[in-house]
Enzyme design. Structure first.
Site, short mmCIF file in Angstrom:
data_model
loop_
_atom_site.label_atom_id
_atom_site.label_comp_id
_atom_site.label_asym_id
_atom_site.label_seq_id
_atom_site.Cartn_x
_atom_site.Cartn_y
_atom_site.Cartn_z
N LYS A 86 -2.13 2.20 -11.68
CA LYS A 86 -3.13 1.92 -10.64
C LYS A 86 -3.27 3.18 -9.80
O LYS A 86 -2.26 3.83 -9.48
CB LYS A 86 -2.64 0.75 -9.78
CG LYS A 86 -3.59 0.36 -8.66
CD LYS A 86 -3.07 -0.85 -7.89
CE LYS A 86 -4.02 -1.30 -6.80
NZ LYS A 86 -3.52 -2.49 -6.07
N SER A 169 -6.76 -6.31 -5.88
CA SER A 169 -7.30 -4.97 -5.97
C SER A 169 -6.92 -4.24 -7.25
O SER A 169 -7.55 -3.25 -7.60
CB SER A 169 -6.82 -4.15 -4.77
OG SER A 169 -5.40 -4.05 -4.79
N SER A 193 -2.67 -8.90 -5.15
CA SER A 193 -3.39 -7.96 -6.00
C SER A 193 -2.81 -7.70 -7.38
O SER A 193 -3.45 -7.01 -8.18
CB SER A 193 -3.57 -6.63 -5.28
OG SER A 193 -4.63 -6.74 -4.38
N1 GLN Z 1 -7.20 -9.63 -1.48
C1 GLN Z 1 -6.21 -9.24 -0.51
C2 GLN Z 1 -6.81 -8.25 0.45
O1 GLN Z 1 -7.95 -7.98 0.34
C3 GLN Z 1 -4.98 -8.69 -1.18
C4 GLN Z 1 -5.07 -7.28 -1.59
C5 GLN Z 1 -3.80 -6.74 -2.16
O2 GLN Z 1 -2.89 -7.49 -2.49
N2 GLN Z 1 -3.71 -5.43 -2.19
O3 GLN Z 1 -6.16 -7.73 1.30
#
Ligand code: GLN
Length: 503
Positions: A86, A169, A193
């Site tokens: 990532k 993400s 994420s």
């Molecule tokens: N969807 C969540 C956010 O927007 C989690 C994102 C994540 O785990 N990096 O913060």
């Protein structure tokens, strides 16, 4: 009889990480051949927008070094296995952008600890994977970086249906694994994420207990929540990777826990007879779509056939996890992102009148809308007069959410439920509505706030033929038990073995 998984019976991209390690040390295939095969596949499938950096020569040089170590008998546990990271992990040999214009073209002088630990076991890096800007998002629509093979910024596409989002993400990671462009990938999970994109793309992912994997070199979003973890097709492959990723890093990450490295593959096949699976009633309320509910219920039936017992439990503050998370995470983000000021590294505005103007223009140009929104919310909830009303209250409820889990774990060994209320939605469907995105995080946020390990495993298909994932949550340091619970299911079913058409 099923044929053994080997390069003679399977295409290289259909082999598991485990089968690849065996084929590589047995010299049935070379690391260079494997790397070239996956590089060719990523080049052939740039329509997904999964990769943001590919450097063929760098990857092949790493593969040649892996072949040399195999030849001279010094191979690591994952020698020659290609994976992609990532783009939130800093890497010396590849660009690191965190999905942001702020870091476009940025080269780090060092590797993140997780990247270095995987490399120490012989992993070959295929490239960097697209993600929401600074890991803020649930759909990958917040990336600001142009993917390899595209001429403008586009969100990552879900290989099961390219009009749908892959989740976020870590959407690039999930899409690349699902499309077999890489056998496995790294991801990070702050509020879901790893679990949510794994669920949306029909793959397996695990986020360990907060503090088990070093955060050093992970571009920070919300430091009290961020955790790294692997994403692969099976729990078995995740166990192999997670064993290499975890471990104390006391000199570089002050929240890294002093818990020894562990071989998570050791107990994968242990019996789950008598395992008590907690079913939180709040995870099965009105908001849960019927297709997801049906798939989860089917998986729970399978667990009963495998000897597990379902125990009703309650996580009464589940709904509060949304306001709590969306106060704490932006608060930490607003502080973490203050380093992007145009002075030390990253983007700097070209035309400015004085220092304050330079800061303003740099940040206005460098950050996308969602990141700006969170910086503003974060600065607001931390400001004098609002701190007590928002931030402090949120911290108190966060503790109560963690306590609720401890009460629940008195009556069960693992907790099971949906990862998300629906399957992956259509690209654009929620892109103008940040709150709609936040609400869809309801089932992953409680475990994140409590710092618990959690995973997603594929358990079926729902609306539009899209994959459904089931979430498994364990108590602190119960990664091995989670992986064992997942592996036994995957030995009895084949949901994790389905391939999207065309890949
Ligand atoms: N969807 C969540 C956010 O927007 C989690 C994102 C994540 O785990 N990096 O913060």
């Amino acid at each position: 009889m099923t044929q053994p998984e080997s390069p003679s019976t399977h295409a290289l991209h259909d082999l598991s990480v485990r089968a690849l390690t065996h084929a590589l040390v047995a010299k049935q295939v070379s690391a260079v051949e494997v790397a070239q095969h996956f590089l060719d596949r990523s080049q052939a499938h740039t329509e997904l927008g999964a990769f943001v950096d590919i450097r063929t020569e760098t990857t092949l040089a790493q593969a040649r070094a892996a072949d040399a170590r195999i030849a001279n008998g010094t191979a690591g546990a994952l020698e020659g296995v290609p994976i992609a990271h990532k783009d939130i992990f800093v890497t010396r040999d590849f660009v690191t952008t965190a999905g942001s214009r702020m870091l476009k073209g940025y080269r780090s002088p060092f590797d993140a600890t997780v990247v270095a630990k995987l490399a120490a076991q012989g992993v070959v890096t295929l490239g960097k994977l697209n993600c929401d800007e600074f890991a803020m998002g649930s759909s990958n629509e917040n990336t600001a970086i142009c993917a390899v093979g595209q001429d403008h910024v586009v969100p990552v596409r879900n290989p099961w249906n390219t009009n749908r989002i892959p989740g976020g993400s870590s959407g690039g990671s999930a899409a690349a694994v699902a499309a077999r462009l890489t056998p496995a990938a790294t991801g990070t999970d702050t509020g879901g994420s790893i679990r949510q994109p794994a669920s949306f793309c029909g793959i397996t992912g695990i986020k360990p207990t907060y503090g088990r994997a070093s955060r050093y070199g992970m571009v920070a979003f919300a430091s009290s929540l961020d955790q790294a973890g692997p994403m692969a097709r099976s729990a078995q492959d995740c166990a192999l990777l997670l064993s290499a990723m975890c471990g104390p890093d006391p000199d570089r990450d002050s929240t890294s826990l002093d818990v020894p490295e562990e071989d998570f593959t050791r107990t994968l096949s242990a019996s789950i007879e008598g395992l008590r699976i907690g079913i939180p009633e709040e995870f099965f309320g009105e908001g849960l779509a019927d297709d997801v509910r049906t798939a989860i219920n089917g998986a729970l039936k399978e667990y009963e056939r495998l000897g597990a017992k379902l125990v009703p439990i309650s996580l009464p503050r589940t709904e509060l996890s949304i306001p709590v998370y969306y106060i704490i995470a932006p608060a930490e983000a607003s502080s973490n992102l203050s380093r992007f000021d145009g002075v030390k590294f990253g983007h700097r505005a070209k035309n400015y009148t004085d220092l304050a103007d330079m800061y303003k223009k740099t940040r206005a140009e460098g950050f996308g809308d969602e990141v700006k929104r969170r910086i503003m919310i974060g600065a607001y909830v931390l400001s004098h007069g609002y701190y007590d009303a928002y931030y402090l209250q949120a911290q108190k409820i966060r503790r109560m959410i963690a306590d609720d889990f401890q009460s629940a774990f008195k009556n069960c060994d693992v907790i099971a439920g949906p990862v998300a209320p629906t399957v992956a939605w259509k690209i654009g469907e929620k892109s103008d509505d940040p709150v709609a995105n936040y609400l869809a995080d309801i089932f992953t946020l409680p475990g994140s706030l409590a710092g618990l390990p959690g995973m997603s495993i594929p358990v079926g298909f729902g609306e539009g033929g899209m994959p459904v994932g089931m979430q498994l949550l364990g108590n602190y340091f119960q990664e091995a038990r989670l992986l064992n619970t997942a592996h036994r299911f995957q030995q009895a079913t084949d949901w994790h073995a389905h391939t999207p058409e065309g890949f």
